[in-house]
Design an enzyme around this catalytic site. Structure first.
Site, PDB file in Angstrom:
ATOM      1  N   GLY A  40      80.028  77.980 -16.585  1.00  0.00           N
ATOM      2  CA  GLY A  40      78.759  77.448 -17.062  1.00  0.00           C
ATOM      3  C   GLY A  40      77.651  78.428 -16.744  1.00  0.00           C
ATOM      4  N   THR A  41      76.598  78.363 -17.535  1.00  0.00           N
ATOM      5  CA  THR A  41      75.561  79.385 -17.351  1.00  0.00           C
ATOM      6  C   THR A  41      74.189  78.797 -17.057  1.00  0.00           C
ATOM      7  OG1 THR A  41      75.395  79.517 -19.736  1.00  0.00           O
ATOM      8  CG2 THR A  41      76.750  81.155 -18.662  1.00  0.00           C
ATOM      9  N   THR A  42      73.246  78.896 -17.957  1.00  0.00           N
ATOM     10  CA  THR A  42      71.836  78.859 -17.587  1.00  0.00           C
ATOM     11  C   THR A  42      71.297  77.463 -17.264  1.00  0.00           C
ATOM     12  OG1 THR A  42      71.593  80.719 -19.095  1.00  0.00           O
ATOM     13  CG2 THR A  42      69.578  79.703 -18.277  1.00  0.00           C
ATOM     14  N   ALA A 215      76.197  84.032 -23.461  1.00  0.00           N
ATOM     15  CA  ALA A 215      76.857  82.948 -22.720  1.00  0.00           C
ATOM     16  C   ALA A 215      75.997  81.694 -22.645  1.00  0.00           C
ATOM     17  CB  ALA A 215      77.205  83.417 -21.310  1.00  0.00           C
TER      18      ALA A 215
END
Length: 263
Positions: A40-42, A215
């Site tokens: 998972g990213t931001t 991403a």
């Protein structure tokens, strides 16, 4: 010597009696230096006049592949706090669930809620327990925020993979899109924001991150997918409804289309 029990901590209870059930109990197979897993990213968080906003995009990636377009990475952990996760998605979601149980367990045993600082310290202990997995590439980096009922203000806490705990002011973001989201937050945040303005800034920061970071997923009108956004104030945690986020996202897209800028 008298052996002390786990007290009101469910996490300490598992650590002592059933360590095999902890998220960090997984092992990387011999010969492997890391495992390919969705990440998972931001996540962005910012304060406003009455509390804080936390928002996360909906994308998880595995290498150059989109592993999920619908993952949720911001969770309500109790009535006055939320947790956003970046890093190895499976372990991060398990830690978020365990943290929620930890807070519920404490409240039932002690008959009162932990302070916001106490919650942040408990989460730091859980992240520290995952250090061995983090050193093998399966790190979890959360962003924690909530309404401090003693200080009557929203507060934001960040962590590193060793469990280091840092309080942030005004705003903060984590994940691969954070350099781009941070630029938007620095440009748009100002003291005394209202809740609606703060939510729109969070959505706009995620839009900027998605514009430059593969991403991070942006608003998806085709599939009807919007960021997950929570506000936290003196009345508790509130999830912003999708129709509101859809209108904000469409407004941002229309403004940028009208500006005619490409870069």
């Amino acid at each position: 010597m008298i052996e002390l029990g786990p007290g009101p901590s469910f996490f300490e209870h598992l650590t002592r009696d059933r360590p095999d059930l902890l998220p960090a109990s997984s092992t990387v197979p011999l010969g492997e230096t890391s495992i390919k897993a969705p990440h998972g990213t931001t996540i962005v968080a910012l304060s406003y006049a009455d509390g804080i906003v936390m928002a996360g995009d909906r994308r998880a990636t595995m290498g150059n592949v989109i592993a999920s377009r619908r993952i949720e990475k911001v969770f309500e952990t109790d009535h006055y706090s939320v947790l956003g996760i970046a890093g190895t998605a499976g372990i991060a979601i398990d830690i978020a669930k365990l943290f929620r149980v930890e807070l519920e367990h404490y409240e039932k045993i002690e008959g009162t809620r932990l302070s916001l600082d106490g919650k942040a310290n408990r989460l730091a202990s859980m992240i520290r327990a995952n250090l061995q997995m983090a050193m093998q590439g399966m790190s979890v980096v959360p962003l924690f925020a909530g309404f401090d009922t003693f200080a009557a203000a929203g507060r934001i806490f960040s962590f590193d993979i060793t469990g280091g705990l840092y309080e942030e002011v005004e705003h903060h973001c984590i994940g691969s899109g954070s350099p781009y989201a941070r630029g938007a937050l620095k440009k748009l945040w100002e003291p005394g924001l209202g809740a609606t303005a703060a939510v729109k800034i969070a959505v706009e920061a995620l839009y900027d991150a998605a514009d430059d970071d593969s991403a991070t997923g942006g608003p998806d009108p085709v599939r009807g997918l919007w960021p997950v956004v929570h506000t936290v104030d003196a009345t508790g945690v509130h999830r912003v409804e999708d129709p509101i986020l859809a209108d904000m996202a469409r407004e941002i897209i229309a403004e940028r289309t009208a500006s005619g800028k490409e870069a």
